[in-house]
Design an enzyme around this catalytic site. Structure first.
Site, PDB file in Angstrom:
ATOM      1  N   ASP A 275      28.364  33.261  44.603  1.00  0.00           N
ATOM      2  CA  ASP A 275      29.577  33.825  44.016  1.00  0.00           C
ATOM      3  C   ASP A 275      30.003  35.110  44.715  1.00  0.00           C
ATOM      4  OD1 ASP A 275      31.589  33.669  41.873  1.00  0.00           O
ATOM      5  OD2 ASP A 275      30.690  35.546  41.185  1.00  0.00           O
ATOM      6  N   ARG A 276      29.057  35.769  45.415  1.00  0.00           N
ATOM      7  CA  ARG A 276      29.384  37.021  46.117  1.00  0.00           C
ATOM      8  C   ARG A 276      30.167  36.775  47.404  1.00  0.00           C
ATOM      9  NH1 ARG A 276      29.422  41.304  42.894  1.00  0.00           N
ATOM     10  NH2 ARG A 276      27.690  41.144  41.412  1.00  0.00           N
ATOM     11  N   LEU A 356      36.933  36.493  37.349  1.00  0.00           N
ATOM     12  CA  LEU A 356      38.239  36.722  37.971  1.00  0.00           C
ATOM     13  C   LEU A 356      38.161  36.888  39.481  1.00  0.00           C
ATOM     14  CD1 LEU A 356      39.729  39.221  35.360  1.00  0.00           C
ATOM     15  CD2 LEU A 356      40.317  36.815  35.645  1.00  0.00           C
ATOM     16  N   ARG A 357      36.971  36.712  40.048  1.00  0.00           N
ATOM     17  CA  ARG A 357      36.853  36.870  41.503  1.00  0.00           C
ATOM     18  C   ARG A 357      37.714  35.856  42.237  1.00  0.00           C
ATOM     19  NH1 ARG A 357      31.005  37.817  40.905  1.00  0.00           N
ATOM     20  NH2 ARG A 357      30.658  40.052  41.045  1.00  0.00           N
ATOM     21  N   GLY A 358      37.806  34.654  41.716  1.00  0.00           N
ATOM     22  CA  GLY A 358      38.620  33.625  42.359  1.00  0.00           C
ATOM     23  C   GLY A 358      40.074  34.035  42.464  1.00  0.00           C
TER      24      GLY A 358
END
Length: 418
Positions: A275-276, A356-358
């Site tokens: 995910d990073r 919300l990274r996407g």
């Protein structure tokens, strides 16, 4: 003979290969030697004995000439790198890498694919295209002289006091993280003996310090030991690396573009680390026979005469480098309409993307692509190009699902945007 030499007065001058870097002067007077060392203009007397001599060391490593010549000499002595523009195919991987160079805040790229598809070659070929940045001269953490958030603690204290900072210009670093690296080598280590005897925090910087404001590349990242994965997660989350040992704590900035590559057959990556990565690129083996022959012939030419091969692509390399520099300068002027932002978030919501990274990464990648193409307005085509790479690795895996996650993202994109 020795006494005759000592009785006479003489002066010796010993210089390094480049007389601009350092010089050593020794003067002797009738059997007496005055031992005195000079470091950066500071004289340090040494215990006087029967014989005394005088050493004078003048260090001018901070001269502009030596700062400019060092990278050039290092470049010439390094192993020749395969040109980025000479790589055939793999457009998805190349685009993801370029977008991260334009906007480092995208958060890196994870490259997964078959072995022998040029993953490591492509990443390492990026070195020639990396732009130059301003750093504080002599600082091991590549501190930014203008941004306090990217300064080491000592540099920040100097800036607060109003002291003048010496500025140097250097290329962005690319640091390789070996699979067998120890935690001390990655994070850095504290010299406990010096700390106890002299009361000084003697810190030896590690790979994270060197990678600050640069690129950290991990080949076969899915085989990385868990304790090193934890270190990377901590640094990637906070942007700082903290070393705690024997009651001594030292912190320094560690903001880097994380690039990883691996073969999915050798094991999956931990979801927390996956995910990073801002973007995810999939690389496949080229099936077209003519294209395979072209790749083999190009590689044979490079192996035969790397210098001549690199010269044939010099114009293309320079053109791409100028394009990247222009895109970095123009990035802040690129605009993304509000309704397009809403649709991007709707795609993420409909795909049940966690966090919300996407959303953030898709917005940044679309702006970087528009800037790379020389525009100041993001279009739907820009978003369509980057959104599969930004969301593919963030979807929850369904063991019964046979469709590629990238296709799922593309289908949902056209459903929302049309």
């Amino acid at each position: 003979m020795a006494s005759a030499l000592l009785s006479s007065s003489s002066t010796f001058l010993v210089s390094s290969p480049s007389s601009k870097i350092s010089s050593l002067a020794i003067s002797t007077n009738s059997g007496q030697f005055n031992w005195r060392k000079y470091y950066g203009g500071i004289g340090i007397p040494v215990k006087k004995n029967r014989c005394q001599s005088k050493f004078s060391v003048s260090n001018v490593a901070t001269q502009i000439n030596s700062t400019e010549q060092a990278p050039r000499a290092a470049t010439e002595s390094q192993r020749p790198v395969y040109p980025f523009t000479a790589i055939v195919g793999q457009e998805e991987m190349k685009l993801c890498l370029l977008l991260n160079v334009i906007d480092p805040k995208i958060g890196g790229v994870m490259i997964m694919g078959d072995r022998g598809t040029g993953k490591s070659t492509t990443v390492r070929s990026l070195v020639d295209l990396l732009p130059e940045i301003k750093v504080v001269a002599g600082d091991p953490f590549n501190s930014d002289p203008e941004d306090p958030e990217l300064m080491g603690i000592e540099v920040r204290e100097k800036a607060i006091k109003g002291e003048e900072l010496m500025i140097a210009v250097t290329k962005i670093n690319m640091v390789d993280l070996p699979l067998g690296a120890t935690e001390d080598r990655v994070c850095g280590t504290i010299d406990i003996e010096k700390a106890l005897t002299e009361g000084v925090k003697a810190f030896e910087p590690g790979l994270l310090a060197k990678a600050n404001r640069g690129i950290l590349y991990v080949d076969e990242v899915n085989l990385l030991d868990d304790h090193l994965v934890d270190v990377l997660l901590d640094s990637a989350a906070s942007g700082w690396n903290t070393v705690e040992r024997e009651g001594i704590s030292i912190s320094h900035p560690a903001r880097f573009i994380l690039i990883g590559s691996g073969n999915p057959e050798e094991g999956e990556l931990r979801p927390q680390l996956l995910d990073r990565f801002g973007m995810h690129a999939q690389v496949g083996t080229v099936r077209d026979a003519e294209l395979r022959v072209k790749i083999v012939e190009e590689r044979a030419r490079f192996d035969k005469n790397p210098k001549e091969f690199r010269e044939t692509y010099k114009v293309d390399q320079d053109k791409l480098q100028e394009q990247i520099s222009a895109a970095r300068s123009n990035l802040s002027k690129v605009h993304l309409d509000h309704d397009l932002r809403v649709k991007i978030s709707r795609v993420c919501s409909d795909l049940n993307v966690d966090g919300l990274r996407g959303d953030i990464v898709t917005n940044r990648a679309a702006k970087a692509l528009a800037s790379l193409k020389g525009r100041d307005q993001v279009t739907v085509e820009d978003i369509a190009t980057v959104i599969p790479n930004c969301l593919r690795h963030r979807l929850r895996k369904d063991p019964l699902e046979s469709i590629d996650s990238g296709l799922l993202v593309t289908e949902k994109f056209y459903e929302v945007f049309t």
